[in-house]
Design a protein around this motif. Structure first.
Motif, PDB file in Angstrom:
ATOM      1  N   MET A  60      35.663  52.669  36.856  1.00  0.00           N
ATOM      2  CA  MET A  60      36.216  51.942  37.972  1.00  0.00           C
ATOM      3  C   MET A  60      35.560  50.566  38.031  1.00  0.00           C
ATOM      4  O   MET A  60      34.346  50.452  37.973  1.00  0.00           O
ATOM      5  N   GLN A  61      36.384  49.543  38.132  1.00  0.00           N
ATOM      6  CA  GLN A  61      35.900  48.172  38.178  1.00  0.00           C
ATOM      7  C   GLN A  61      36.276  47.548  39.519  1.00  0.00           C
ATOM      8  O   GLN A  61      37.286  47.920  40.121  1.00  0.00           O
ATOM      9  N   LEU A  62      35.478  46.588  39.957  1.00  0.00           N
ATOM     10  CA  LEU A  62      35.777  45.921  41.229  1.00  0.00           C
ATOM     11  C   LEU A  62      37.131  45.225  41.185  1.00  0.00           C
ATOM     12  O   LEU A  62      37.851  45.201  42.187  1.00  0.00           O
ATOM     13  N   GLN A  63      37.488  44.667  40.025  1.00  0.00           N
ATOM     14  CA  GLN A  63      38.781  43.997  39.909  1.00  0.00           C
ATOM     15  C   GLN A  63      39.918  44.993  40.123  1.00  0.00           C
ATOM     16  O   GLN A  63      40.912  44.675  40.774  1.00  0.00           O
ATOM     17  N   GLN A  64      39.769  46.198  39.610  1.00  0.00           N
ATOM     18  CA  GLN A  64      40.784  47.228  39.822  1.00  0.00           C
ATOM     19  C   GLN A  64      40.900  47.564  41.299  1.00  0.00           C
ATOM     20  O   GLN A  64      42.010  47.754  41.810  1.00  0.00           O
ATOM     21  N   LEU A  65      39.774  47.637  41.992  1.00  0.00           N
ATOM     22  CA  LEU A  65      39.804  47.906  43.430  1.00  0.00           C
ATOM     23  C   LEU A  65      40.481  46.765  44.186  1.00  0.00           C
ATOM     24  O   LEU A  65      41.224  46.997  45.143  1.00  0.00           O
ATOM     25  N   ALA A  66      40.237  45.530  43.758  1.00  0.00           N
ATOM     26  CA  ALA A  66      40.889  44.383  44.391  1.00  0.00           C
ATOM     27  C   ALA A  66      42.399  44.456  44.189  1.00  0.00           C
ATOM     28  O   ALA A  66      43.175  44.186  45.119  1.00  0.00           O
ATOM     29  N   TYR A  67      42.832  44.834  42.995  1.00  0.00           N
ATOM     30  CA  TYR A  67      44.266  44.994  42.736  1.00  0.00           C
ATOM     31  C   TYR A  67      44.835  46.122  43.586  1.00  0.00           C
ATOM     32  O   TYR A  67      45.921  46.001  44.147  1.00  0.00           O
ATOM     33  N   PHE A  68      44.100  47.220  43.683  1.00  0.00           N
ATOM     34  CA  PHE A  68      44.539  48.358  44.494  1.00  0.00           C
ATOM     35  C   PHE A  68      44.739  47.937  45.951  1.00  0.00           C
ATOM     36  O   PHE A  68      45.775  48.234  46.554  1.00  0.00           O
TER      37      PHE A  68
END
Length: 74
Positions: A1-9
């Motif tokens: 899990m990456q912070l960028q993925q969380l931002a996209y989510f």
């Protein structure tokens, strides 16, 4: 899990639309979708219910959203 993925989510959760979220994040929609799929694979659960023109959070997505917001705020 990456912070960028969380931002996209979070962007998709807020807009309820993958294309609008991609525009907001200034990335191509296929790239955003790929990262969301990777996040779902990492977590082992779908985060969104996708129907043509209608994106809603699943139970897993609802559970992740406040955690993702806190992680991004920190």
């Amino acid at each position: 899990m990456q912070l960028q993925q969380l931002a996209y989510f979070v962007a998709v959760a807020d807009s309820r639309h993958f294309t609008h979220a991609a525009e907001r994040m200034r990335v191509a929609q296929p790239s955003l979708s790929k990262q969301i799929r990777a996040l779902e694979a990492d977590l082992g659960a779908p985060l969104f219910s996708r129907a043509r023109g209608n994106v809603t959070l699943t139970a897993a997505g609802e559970a992740l959203l406040p955690l993702a917001r806190r992680m991004l705020a920190d």
